[in-house]
Design a protein around this motif. Structure first.
Motif, PDB file in Angstrom:
ATOM      1  N   VAL A 127       0.816  -1.215   0.000  1.00 41.63           N
ATOM      2  CA  VAL A 127       0.000   0.000   0.000  1.00 41.63           C
ATOM      3  C   VAL A 127       0.850   1.266   0.000  1.00 41.63           C
ATOM      4  CG1 VAL A 127      -1.702   1.336   1.305  1.00 41.63           C
ATOM      5  CG2 VAL A 127      -1.968  -1.142   1.082  1.00 41.63           C
ATOM      6  N   ALA A 128       1.892   1.316   0.820  1.00 42.41           N
ATOM      7  CA  ALA A 128       2.721   2.527   0.884  1.00 42.41           C
ATOM      8  C   ALA A 128       3.349   2.845  -0.464  1.00 42.41           C
ATOM      9  CB  ALA A 128       3.807   2.371   1.949  1.00 42.41           C
ATOM     10  N   GLU A 129       3.811   1.829  -1.173  1.00 42.61           N
ATOM     11  CA  GLU A 129       4.431   2.056  -2.474  1.00 42.61           C
ATOM     12  C   GLU A 129       3.395   2.406  -3.532  1.00 42.61           C
ATOM     13  OE1 GLU A 129       7.306  -0.860  -3.691  1.00 42.61           O
ATOM     14  OE2 GLU A 129       7.967  -1.179  -1.630  1.00 42.61           O
ATOM     15  N   VAL A 130       2.192   1.844  -3.411  1.00 33.28           N
ATOM     16  CA  VAL A 130       1.107   2.216  -4.314  1.00 33.28           C
ATOM     17  C   VAL A 130       0.825   3.714  -4.204  1.00 33.28           C
ATOM     18  CG1 VAL A 130      -1.382   2.024  -4.702  1.00 33.28           C
ATOM     19  CG2 VAL A 130       0.009  -0.037  -4.434  1.00 33.28           C
ATOM     20  N   ILE A 131       0.687   4.206  -2.973  1.00 37.57           N
ATOM     21  CA  ILE A 131       0.399   5.623  -2.761  1.00 37.57           C
ATOM     22  C   ILE A 131       1.535   6.487  -3.283  1.00 37.57           C
ATOM     23  CG2 ILE A 131       0.067   7.397  -0.984  1.00 37.57           C
ATOM     24  CD1 ILE A 131      -1.353   5.196   0.688  1.00 37.57           C
ATOM     25  N   ALA A 132       2.769   6.102  -2.967  1.00 35.92           N
ATOM     26  CA  ALA A 132       3.928   6.883  -3.401  1.00 35.92           C
ATOM     27  C   ALA A 132       4.000   6.968  -4.925  1.00 35.92           C
ATOM     28  CB  ALA A 132       5.204   6.285  -2.829  1.00 35.92           C
ATOM     29  N   GLU A 133       3.825   5.818  -5.587  1.00 33.19           N
ATOM     30  CA  GLU A 133       3.932   5.800  -7.052  1.00 33.19           C
ATOM     31  C   GLU A 133       2.777   6.548  -7.699  1.00 33.19           C
ATOM     32  OE1 GLU A 133       5.637   4.791 -10.785  1.00 33.19           O
ATOM     33  OE2 GLU A 133       6.421   4.864  -8.723  1.00 33.19           O
ATOM     34  N   LEU A 134       1.556   6.355  -7.193  1.00 35.91           N
ATOM     35  CA  LEU A 134       0.406   7.048  -7.758  1.00 35.91           C
ATOM     36  C   LEU A 134       0.541   8.553  -7.618  1.00 35.91           C
ATOM     37  CD1 LEU A 134      -2.405   6.953  -9.055  1.00 35.91           C
ATOM     38  CD2 LEU A 134      -3.357   6.528  -6.770  1.00 35.91           C
ATOM     39  N   SER A 135       1.119   9.010  -6.515  1.00 35.23           N
ATOM     40  CA  SER A 135       1.273  10.458  -6.286  1.00 35.23           C
ATOM     41  C   SER A 135       2.286  11.100  -7.219  1.00 35.23           C
ATOM     42  CB  SER A 135       1.655  10.735  -4.831  1.00 35.23           C
ATOM     43  OG  SER A 135       3.011  10.384  -4.564  1.00 35.23           O
TER      44      SER A 135
END
Length: 227
Positions: free
Chosen positions: A176-184
């Motif tokens: 989840v943390a990497e999903v948010i970082a990449e999407l941002s």
């Protein structure tokens, strides 16, 4: 402020243990974030990393009943962990990303698979396959302050009581943390955004009248019947 017609109401979800509802701004999704699902869709997870797409916010359905959409004979279920954001930003570092999460829920990324296949063959966008009316059923949100940030929990889906999908959040290619970082990196995230984080293997068709029951252990459940 006045409008030429009455604006549509804000889509929202219930929050377990609270009277206030969670207002939804945008719905983002991660494609092929479980290697076994990528393979069943004919992709190589070593060569094709997860990617992002969106659904309209008014595709949201808070459980109960959802309409089977038009123009498809192959409407597929994809059970997913959904992250609900209460903060956002651009270029969010992964080590700060979980601070943006208000809570989690169980969701279904419903897909008109036959339409998707036709669009993919032409190299056209998937919007009409992924963005059907009521194609984003989501259960009640459970606050991260209560349950933390689940990283290893069973996720499963049953149709009319029969187990169809089963996996574990630890199988995500991007947590989840990497999903948010990449999407941002692509868009500025904001409070009210929902992020569907991907589905394990076992996706398949839904028929009119089917009862779908999704579950993420420690997070919650979702029940929706397609009519």
């Amino acid at each position: 402020m006045s409008y030429v017609f009455q604006p549509a109401p804000c889509p929202s979800l219930p929050v377990i243990g609270r009277a206030e509802r969670f207002p939804v701004r945008r719905i983002y999704c991660v494609g092929r974030n479980y290697a076994d699902h990528a393979r069943e869709m004919g992709a190589d997870p070593q060569k094709e990393p997860p990617f992002f797409f969106a659904k309209p916010a008014d595709a949201l359905v808070a459980g109960g009943e959802a309409r089977y959409p038009s123009l498809t004979r192959d409407y597929h279920h994809e059970v997913e962990l959904v992250a609900a954001l209460h903060a956002g930003g651009r270029d969010i570092p992964a080590e700060q990303a979980l601070a943006c999460v208000f809570g989690y829920a169980v969701g279904l990324d419903m897909t008109r698979r036959d339409i998707q296949a036709g669009l993919r063959a032409k190299g056209w966008p998937w919007d009409m396959a992924k963005g059907a009316d009521q194609s984003a059923p989501v259960g009640a949100i459970r606050a991260a302050a209560e349950i933390g940030h689940p990283a290893s929990a069973a996720i499963r889906l049953r149709i009319n009581g029969a187990l169809k999908q089963e996996g574990n959040l630890a199988q995500m290619i991007l947590p989840v943390a990497e999903v948010i970082a990449e999407l941002s990196r692509y868009v500025e995230l904001a409070p009210g955004d929902l992020i569907f984080t991907g589905t394990p293997a076992g996706v398949g068709p839904v028929q009119r009248g089917d009862l779908l029951e999704g579950e993420v252990e420690g997070v919650g459940a979702l029940a929706v019947r397609f009519v």
